[in-house]
Design a protein around this motif. Structure first.
Motif, PDB file in Angstrom:
ATOM      1  N   VAL A 194       3.695   6.392  -4.952  1.00  0.00           N
ATOM      2  CA  VAL A 194       3.214   5.498  -5.996  1.00  0.00           C
ATOM      3  C   VAL A 194       2.400   6.326  -6.993  1.00  0.00           C
ATOM      4  CG1 VAL A 194       1.842   3.447  -6.484  1.00  0.00           C
ATOM      5  CG2 VAL A 194       3.125   3.596  -4.359  1.00  0.00           C
ATOM      6  N   TYR A 215      -0.066  -3.336  -3.324  1.00  0.00           N
ATOM      7  CA  TYR A 215       0.793  -4.110  -4.209  1.00  0.00           C
ATOM      8  C   TYR A 215       2.263  -3.767  -3.965  1.00  0.00           C
ATOM      9  CZ  TYR A 215       2.950  -5.609  -8.598  1.00  0.00           C
ATOM     10  OH  TYR A 215       3.760  -6.182  -9.527  1.00  0.00           O
ATOM     11  N   VAL A 216       2.541  -2.477  -3.835  1.00  0.00           N
ATOM     12  CA  VAL A 216       3.926  -2.050  -3.582  1.00  0.00           C
ATOM     13  C   VAL A 216       4.380  -2.520  -2.209  1.00  0.00           C
ATOM     14  CG1 VAL A 216       5.395  -0.030  -3.234  1.00  0.00           C
ATOM     15  CG2 VAL A 216       3.779  -0.077  -5.118  1.00  0.00           C
ATOM     16  N   GLN A 217       3.487  -2.401  -1.232  1.00  0.00           N
ATOM     17  CA  GLN A 217       3.862  -2.759   0.140  1.00  0.00           C
ATOM     18  C   GLN A 217       4.048  -4.266   0.302  1.00  0.00           C
ATOM     19  OE1 GLN A 217       1.364  -1.135   3.143  1.00  0.00           O
ATOM     20  NE2 GLN A 217       2.117   0.928   2.814  1.00  0.00           N
ATOM     21  N   GLN A 236      10.672   1.713  -8.862  1.00  0.00           N
ATOM     22  CA  GLN A 236       9.986   0.519  -9.350  1.00  0.00           C
ATOM     23  C   GLN A 236       9.111   0.911 -10.535  1.00  0.00           C
ATOM     24  OE1 GLN A 236       7.795  -1.357  -6.189  1.00  0.00           O
ATOM     25  NE2 GLN A 236       6.929  -2.919  -7.504  1.00  0.00           N
ATOM     26  N   ILE A 281       9.150   1.728   1.718  1.00  0.00           N
ATOM     27  CA  ILE A 281       9.625   0.379   1.412  1.00  0.00           C
ATOM     28  C   ILE A 281      11.035   0.250   1.980  1.00  0.00           C
ATOM     29  CG2 ILE A 281       8.184   0.088  -0.629  1.00  0.00           C
ATOM     30  CD1 ILE A 281      10.642   0.756  -2.296  1.00  0.00           C
ATOM     31  N   MET A 314       2.214   1.412 -13.448  1.00  0.00           N
ATOM     32  CA  MET A 314       2.638   1.980 -12.180  1.00  0.00           C
ATOM     33  C   MET A 314       4.108   2.373 -12.205  1.00  0.00           C
ATOM     34  SD  MET A 314       2.596   0.129  -8.494  1.00  0.00           S
ATOM     35  CE  MET A 314       4.137  -0.721  -8.814  1.00  0.00           C
ATOM     36  N   LEU A 336      -3.022  -0.452  -5.564  1.00  0.00           N
ATOM     37  CA  LEU A 336      -1.637  -0.267  -6.011  1.00  0.00           C
ATOM     38  C   LEU A 336      -0.704  -0.069  -4.821  1.00  0.00           C
ATOM     39  CD1 LEU A 336      -1.483   1.972  -9.207  1.00  0.00           C
ATOM     40  CD2 LEU A 336      -1.003  -0.442  -8.970  1.00  0.00           C
ATOM     41  N   LEU A 337      -1.176   0.654  -3.822  1.00  0.00           N
ATOM     42  CA  LEU A 337      -0.349   0.865  -2.631  1.00  0.00           C
ATOM     43  C   LEU A 337      -0.072  -0.470  -1.942  1.00  0.00           C
ATOM     44  CD1 LEU A 337      -1.533   4.029  -0.674  1.00  0.00           C
ATOM     45  CD2 LEU A 337       0.624   3.644  -1.819  1.00  0.00           C
ATOM     46  N   ILE A 361      -1.078   8.219  -6.492  1.00  0.00           N
ATOM     47  CA  ILE A 361      -1.862   7.234  -5.740  1.00  0.00           C
ATOM     48  C   ILE A 361      -1.675   7.461  -4.242  1.00  0.00           C
ATOM     49  CG2 ILE A 361      -2.189   4.779  -5.276  1.00  0.00           C
ATOM     50  CD1 ILE A 361      -3.077   5.561  -8.043  1.00  0.00           C
TER      51      ILE A 361
END
Lengths: 232, 118
Positions: free
Chosen positions: A41, B8-10, A198, A29, A205, B5-6, A24
């Motif tokens: 991701v 969501y992670v962030q 994660q 983080i 994911m 999705l990016l 992705i």
């Protein structure tokens, strides 16, 4: 797709773990101590089991074949390939990959079972296989990390050349495997021992620490690390 | 889907508790400093000369004059090491990155406060 609704159940913990996915993209983080962690991701699975091969049967060894949908025109699927999906009762998929598993796993898995991102746990190490970005016909500086020729002290008309290819009359030829310009990229590359940061089964994911080969959106294969599978 | 999705992670790491400060503001950054076992708070006060990046990558640069020497420090906006950010005053600026401040000294390097004259 006519998949059996087996997502999230019937998954055998003993199963060797590997799944198709898509890159992705990368982001960063924050860790527990506030340190920045570079992560990639991945959208992982769900991958239906298309075929089960067992040592007891005609195949002579234990393996499962996983499928992953992708862009492939129906007219481009040949008859033998179509037969595999027809037998499994699944829509044809673009990607298939066989994975060796133990005899126990073969017994636990049936065609149509859908494997998901729950195969991976946070803290685990994984290997990711991808195809690097294509760079086309590339010179030696980008392709082999040669240095640039000096720009001054009498240099002229030479900017990104590789220098001499060899010596003189002995041997009078260029050695095999001499690094030269040529096609660079679109290589299959495995990155080993990426930590899983994660996992979100509902969103299919998996987030891994570090980078993964290929452009965003490209196909990857993610599997349990061949070396060092111990959790951190 | 991809960007989704990016994000969501962030979003799990983005802080919504910080005030909306911008370039030209004088801020106090309360930073958590960990020295061995002990943890203390260090306050860094200066002028925000730029904000950069988006999502979890976002950062900002704070400039101050320390003992006559210009010091610039870059903070990640969403870092858990930042306890809080106080806005001391808002300066009147006409550009997003006030690098010209580096060339100025003393009174010339002071920004007009927005409260002073709107």
């Amino acid at each position: 797709m006519s998949l059996k609704s087996t997502i999230g159940k019937g998954y055998n913990k003993a199963l060797s773990k590997g799944l198709f996915g898509r890159k992705i993209g990368m982001t960063q983080i924050f860790g527990l101590e506030g340190q920045r962690i570079p992560v990639t991701v991945l959208e992982v699975g769900p991958c239906p089991v298309v075929r089960v091969k067992s040592a007891a049967g005609n195949d002579g060894y234990n393996a499962i074949v996983l499928g992953y949908p992708g862009i492939k025109k129906v007219k481009n699927i040949n008859e033998p390939e179509a037969g595999v999906f027809k037998k499994a009762g699944l829509e044809p998929m673009a990607h298939l990959r066989e994975m060796r598993v133990s005899a126990d796993d073969v017994a636990a898995v049936e065609v149509g079972l859908v494997l998901t991102a729950e195969a991976f746990q946070v803290g685990q190490k994984v290997d990711v296989i991808g195809t690097t970005k294509g760079r086309g016909f590339t010179g030696v500086i980008k392709r082999h990390n040669y240095h640039m020729p000096k720009a001054s002290h009498g240099t002229h008309e030479v900017f990104r050349h590789g220098g001499s290819l060899g010596t003189r009359t002995t041997p009078g030829r260029v050695w095999p495997n001499k690094k030269m310009a040529g096609h660079y990229g679109t290589d299959r590359v495995t990155v080993q021992n990426l930590g899983v940061v994660q996992v979100d089964v509902a969103k299919n994911m998996v987030v891994v620490r570090g980078s993964v080969p290929g452009p965003n959106g490209s196909l990857v294969w993610i599997q349990e690390a061949v070396k060092g599978t111990k959790p951190q | 889907m991809r960007q989704h999705l990016l994000d969501y992670v962030q979003n799990a790491h983005i802080r919504f508790d910080l005030p909306a400060f911008k370039t030209g503001d004088t801020v106090k950054v309360h930073g958590r400093i960990i020295e061995g076992e002990k943890e203390r708070v260090q306050i860094y006060e200066g002028v925000v000369i730029r904000r950069s990046g988006s999502g979890t990558d976002a950062s900002f640069t704070v400039r101050k004059i320390s003992n006559g020497v210009g010091v610039e420090r870059v903070f990640p906006v969403h870092s858990p090491r930042i306890l809080k950010i106080d806005i001391v005053s808002s300066g009147k600026v006409r550009r997003a990155r006030i690098y010209y401040l580096r060339a100025l000294q003393g009174r010339a390097a002071k920004l007009r406060r927005i409260e002073d004259n709107g």
